[in-house]
Design a protein around this motif. Structure first.
Motif, PDB file in Angstrom:
ATOM      1  N   ARG A  16       6.489  14.018  -8.850  1.00 21.30           N
ATOM      2  CA  ARG A  16       6.613  13.028  -7.771  1.00 21.30           C
ATOM      3  C   ARG A  16       5.351  12.184  -7.683  1.00 21.30           C
ATOM      4  NH1 ARG A  16       4.169  15.347  -3.212  1.00 21.30           N
ATOM      5  NH2 ARG A  16       3.637  17.496  -3.648  1.00 21.30           N
ATOM      6  N   ILE A  17       5.558  10.943  -7.321  1.00 21.33           N
ATOM      7  CA  ILE A  17       4.466   9.970  -7.329  1.00 21.33           C
ATOM      8  C   ILE A  17       3.408  10.294  -6.267  1.00 21.33           C
ATOM      9  CG2 ILE A  17       5.374   8.190  -5.784  1.00 21.33           C
ATOM     10  CD1 ILE A  17       4.657   6.236  -8.173  1.00 21.33           C
ATOM     11  N   GLY A  18       3.817  10.872  -5.147  1.00 23.35           N
ATOM     12  CA  GLY A  18       2.863  11.244  -4.108  1.00 23.35           C
ATOM     13  C   GLY A  18       1.861  12.280  -4.603  1.00 23.35           C
ATOM     14  N   LYS A  19       2.356  13.253  -5.357  1.00 23.98           N
ATOM     15  CA  LYS A  19       1.477  14.276  -5.924  1.00 23.98           C
ATOM     16  C   LYS A  19       0.538  13.644  -6.954  1.00 23.98           C
ATOM     17  CE  LYS A  19       1.496  18.658  -8.362  1.00 23.98           C
ATOM     18  NZ  LYS A  19       2.293  19.734  -8.927  1.00 23.98           N
ATOM     19  N   PHE A  20       1.070  12.727  -7.735  1.00 23.74           N
ATOM     20  CA  PHE A  20       0.275  12.018  -8.734  1.00 23.74           C
ATOM     21  C   PHE A  20      -0.873  11.264  -8.067  1.00 23.74           C
ATOM     22  CE2 PHE A  20      -0.185   8.227 -11.584  1.00 23.74           C
ATOM     23  CZ  PHE A  20      -0.671   8.894 -12.697  1.00 23.74           C
ATOM     24  N   GLY A  36     -10.684   5.126  -6.953  1.00 22.55           N
ATOM     25  CA  GLY A  36     -11.025   4.391  -5.736  1.00 22.55           C
ATOM     26  C   GLY A  36     -10.022   4.662  -4.625  1.00 22.55           C
ATOM     27  N   ILE A  37     -10.523   5.191  -3.539  1.00 26.57           N
ATOM     28  CA  ILE A  37      -9.662   5.581  -2.421  1.00 26.57           C
ATOM     29  C   ILE A  37      -8.935   4.378  -1.824  1.00 26.57           C
ATOM     30  CG2 ILE A  37     -11.465   5.490  -0.662  1.00 26.57           C
ATOM     31  CD1 ILE A  37      -8.608   8.088  -0.893  1.00 26.57           C
ATOM     32  N   GLU A  38      -9.568   3.196  -1.842  1.00 26.07           N
ATOM     33  CA  GLU A  38      -8.941   2.004  -1.271  1.00 26.07           C
ATOM     34  C   GLU A  38      -7.647   1.669  -2.008  1.00 26.07           C
ATOM     35  OE1 GLU A  38     -12.130   1.922  -2.500  1.00 26.07           O
ATOM     36  OE2 GLU A  38     -13.236   2.102  -0.612  1.00 26.07           O
ATOM     37  N   LEU A  39      -7.689   1.729  -3.325  1.00 24.49           N
ATOM     38  CA  LEU A  39      -6.509   1.439  -4.137  1.00 24.49           C
ATOM     39  C   LEU A  39      -5.425   2.494  -3.910  1.00 24.49           C
ATOM     40  CD1 LEU A  39      -5.251  -0.481  -6.168  1.00 24.49           C
ATOM     41  CD2 LEU A  39      -6.376   0.801  -7.996  1.00 24.49           C
ATOM     42  N   ILE A  40      -5.824   3.735  -3.833  1.00 27.19           N
ATOM     43  CA  ILE A  40      -4.866   4.818  -3.566  1.00 27.19           C
ATOM     44  C   ILE A  40      -4.204   4.594  -2.208  1.00 27.19           C
ATOM     45  CG2 ILE A  40      -4.624   7.301  -3.154  1.00 27.19           C
ATOM     46  CD1 ILE A  40      -6.961   7.642  -5.212  1.00 27.19           C
ATOM     47  N   GLN A  41      -4.982   4.194  -1.207  1.00 30.53           N
ATOM     48  CA  GLN A  41      -4.422   3.929   0.120  1.00 30.53           C
ATOM     49  C   GLN A  41      -3.454   2.750   0.101  1.00 30.53           C
ATOM     50  OE1 GLN A  41      -8.114   3.601   2.293  1.00 30.53           O
ATOM     51  NE2 GLN A  41      -8.062   5.762   2.903  1.00 30.53           N
ATOM     52  N   TRP A  43      -1.554   1.931  -2.461  1.00 30.84           N
ATOM     53  CA  TRP A  43      -0.335   2.477  -3.072  1.00 30.84           C
ATOM     54  C   TRP A  43       0.425   3.358  -2.093  1.00 30.84           C
ATOM     55  CZ3 TRP A  43      -3.545   4.188  -7.848  1.00 30.84           C
ATOM     56  CH2 TRP A  43      -3.751   3.107  -8.699  1.00 30.84           C
ATOM     57  N   GLU A  44      -0.308   4.198  -1.351  1.00 32.11           N
ATOM     58  CA  GLU A  44       0.351   5.066  -0.368  1.00 32.11           C
ATOM     59  C   GLU A  44       1.032   4.243   0.728  1.00 32.11           C
ATOM     60  OE1 GLU A  44      -2.213   9.199  -0.577  1.00 32.11           O
ATOM     61  OE2 GLU A  44      -2.983   7.582   0.685  1.00 32.11           O
ATOM     62  N   SER A  45       0.400   3.166   1.121  1.00 30.22           N
ATOM     63  CA  SER A  45       0.979   2.279   2.125  1.00 30.22           C
ATOM     64  C   SER A  45       2.250   1.623   1.592  1.00 30.22           C
ATOM     65  CB  SER A  45      -0.043   1.219   2.533  1.00 30.22           C
ATOM     66  OG  SER A  45       0.531   0.316   3.433  1.00 30.22           O
ATOM     67  N   GLU A  46       2.196   1.169   0.356  1.00 34.52           N
ATOM     68  CA  GLU A  46       3.377   0.559  -0.259  1.00 34.52           C
ATOM     69  C   GLU A  46       4.494   1.590  -0.418  1.00 34.52           C
ATOM     70  OE1 GLU A  46       4.567  -2.276  -4.041  1.00 34.52           O
ATOM     71  OE2 GLU A  46       2.466  -1.978  -3.543  1.00 34.52           O
ATOM     72  N   LEU A  47       4.116   2.796  -0.754  1.00 34.73           N
ATOM     73  CA  LEU A  47       5.081   3.886  -0.862  1.00 34.73           C
ATOM     74  C   LEU A  47       5.755   4.120   0.488  1.00 34.73           C
ATOM     75  CD1 LEU A  47       6.123   5.998  -2.908  1.00 34.73           C
ATOM     76  CD2 LEU A  47       4.293   7.499  -2.142  1.00 34.73           C
ATOM     77  N   GLU A  48       4.970   4.139   1.540  1.00 34.27           N
ATOM     78  CA  GLU A  48       5.493   4.340   2.891  1.00 34.27           C
ATOM     79  C   GLU A  48       6.398   3.175   3.315  1.00 34.27           C
ATOM     80  OE1 GLU A  48       6.466   6.382   6.104  1.00 34.27           O
ATOM     81  OE2 GLU A  48       5.170   7.176   4.528  1.00 34.27           O
ATOM     82  N   SER A  49       6.041   1.963   2.925  1.00 37.02           N
ATOM     83  CA  SER A  49       6.860   0.804   3.304  1.00 37.02           C
ATOM     84  C   SER A  49       8.222   0.815   2.600  1.00 37.02           C
ATOM     85  CB  SER A  49       6.124  -0.509   3.023  1.00 37.02           C
ATOM     86  OG  SER A  49       6.021  -0.727   1.645  1.00 37.02           O
ATOM     87  N   ASN A  50       8.344   1.577   1.532  1.00 33.51           N
ATOM     88  CA  ASN A  50       9.612   1.718   0.815  1.00 33.51           C
ATOM     89  C   ASN A  50      10.368   2.978   1.223  1.00 33.51           C
ATOM     90  OD1 ASN A  50       9.904  -0.508  -1.197  1.00 33.51           O
ATOM     91  ND2 ASN A  50       7.856   0.196  -1.755  1.00 33.51           N
ATOM     92  N   PHE A  91       7.060  -1.031  -8.708  1.00 35.03           N
ATOM     93  CA  PHE A  91       5.952  -0.391  -7.992  1.00 35.03           C
ATOM     94  C   PHE A  91       5.367   0.746  -8.827  1.00 35.03           C
ATOM     95  CE2 PHE A  91       4.928   3.107  -4.907  1.00 35.03           C
ATOM     96  CZ  PHE A  91       3.665   2.647  -4.578  1.00 35.03           C
ATOM     97  N   ALA A  92       6.235   1.603  -9.360  1.00 36.57           N
ATOM     98  CA  ALA A  92       5.761   2.720 -10.188  1.00 36.57           C
ATOM     99  C   ALA A  92       5.054   2.191 -11.435  1.00 36.57           C
ATOM    100  CB  ALA A  92       6.941   3.616 -10.573  1.00 36.57           C
ATOM    101  N   GLU A  93       5.613   1.162 -12.034  1.00 37.41           N
ATOM    102  CA  GLU A  93       4.990   0.566 -13.219  1.00 37.41           C
ATOM    103  C   GLU A  93       3.622  -0.026 -12.877  1.00 37.41           C
ATOM    104  OE1 GLU A  93       5.946  -2.720 -16.700  1.00 37.41           O
ATOM    105  OE2 GLU A  93       7.169  -2.705 -14.891  1.00 37.41           O
ATOM    106  N   LYS A  94       3.522  -0.660 -11.713  1.00 43.44           N
ATOM    107  CA  LYS A  94       2.248  -1.251 -11.293  1.00 43.44           C
ATOM    108  C   LYS A  94       1.162  -0.179 -11.170  1.00 43.44           C
ATOM    109  CE  LYS A  94       1.595  -2.484  -6.998  1.00 43.44           C
ATOM    110  NZ  LYS A  94       1.694  -3.190  -5.714  1.00 43.44           N
ATOM    111  N   ILE A  95       1.508   0.959 -10.612  1.00 42.51           N
ATOM    112  CA  ILE A  95       0.544   2.062 -10.484  1.00 42.51           C
ATOM    113  C   ILE A  95       0.068   2.502 -11.866  1.00 42.51           C
ATOM    114  CG2 ILE A  95       0.274   4.485  -9.829  1.00 42.51           C
ATOM    115  CD1 ILE A  95       2.102   3.886  -7.426  1.00 42.51           C
ATOM    116  N   ILE A  96       1.013   2.705 -12.764  1.00 40.72           N
ATOM    117  CA  ILE A  96       0.655   3.139 -14.120  1.00 40.72           C
ATOM    118  C   ILE A  96      -0.238   2.108 -14.799  1.00 40.72           C
ATOM    119  CG2 ILE A  96       1.607   3.589 -16.427  1.00 40.72           C
ATOM    120  CD1 ILE A  96       4.075   4.808 -14.901  1.00 40.72           C
ATOM    121  N   CYS A  97       0.136   0.836 -14.692  1.00 43.23           N
ATOM    122  CA  CYS A  97      -0.652  -0.227 -15.328  1.00 43.23           C
ATOM    123  C   CYS A  97      -2.052  -0.323 -14.732  1.00 43.23           C
ATOM    124  CB  CYS A  97       0.072  -1.566 -15.196  1.00 43.23           C
ATOM    125  SG  CYS A  97       1.554  -1.686 -16.220  1.00 43.23           S
TER     126      CYS A  97
END
Length: 155
Positions: A16-20, A36-41, A43-50, A91-97
């Motif tokens: 799961r992406i959250g664990k990743f 970088g915690i800012e970038l992770i936050q 992504w987490e925010s975008e995850l929550e918005s979906n 979104f998942a692809e963006k995280i990987i890239c």
């Protein structure tokens, strides 16, 4: 619908992406990579918005694949379409890239593997649902226009 597994919130779904994402935090498995915690936050925010779309996908997967009893499934209750699914995949692809770019200072190019339509009946189901939704909107608009015309004639 492996998207359901990727975006799951269940602790036992290990891909799961959250664990990743948690793995890239300072105390995580990959914390020393300094994403970088800012970038992770972000992504987490975008995850929550979906969240609503993710919950729908998980519910859809559970109804369609997990339960093998012969009950009728009402596909109309699932408010999901290709656009929403594509946004999650993007979104998942963006995280990987992003991670690839940060760690290797280069770009990650993702191309889809060969697509075999007959292996994915869910696409047919989604296409039928999208067509039905369009027809329902058209029918409702036509009826509304007709009612408006009839009301105008009565007045």
């Amino acid at each position: 619908m492996e998207l359901a597994k990727i975006f799951s919130r269940k602790k036992n779904d290990k891909f799961r992406i959250g664990k990743f994402l948690n793995g890239f935090k300072k105390d995580g498995q990959f914390g020393d990579l300094d994403i970088g915690i800012e970038l992770i936050q972000v992504w987490e925010s975008e995850l929550e918005s979906n969240n609503k779309v993710i919950e729908t996908i998980i519910k859809f997967r559970n109804e369609l694949y997990s339960h093998t009893d012969d009950k009728e499934i009402d596909y109309d209750v699932f408010d999901i379409n290709f656009i929403k699914i594509k946004e999650l995949l993007d979104f998942a692809e963006k995280i990987i890239c992003n991670i690839f770019s940060i760690l290797f200072q280069t770009h990650f190019i993702s191309n889809s593997p060969k697509f075999e339509r007959e292996r994915f009946p869910i696409l047919k189901i989604l296409a039928i649902g999208e067509e039905k939704r369009k027809n329902d909107v058209y029918k409702e608009a036509t009826e509304s226009i007709r009612r408006h015309k009839n009301n105008s004639l009565i007045e």
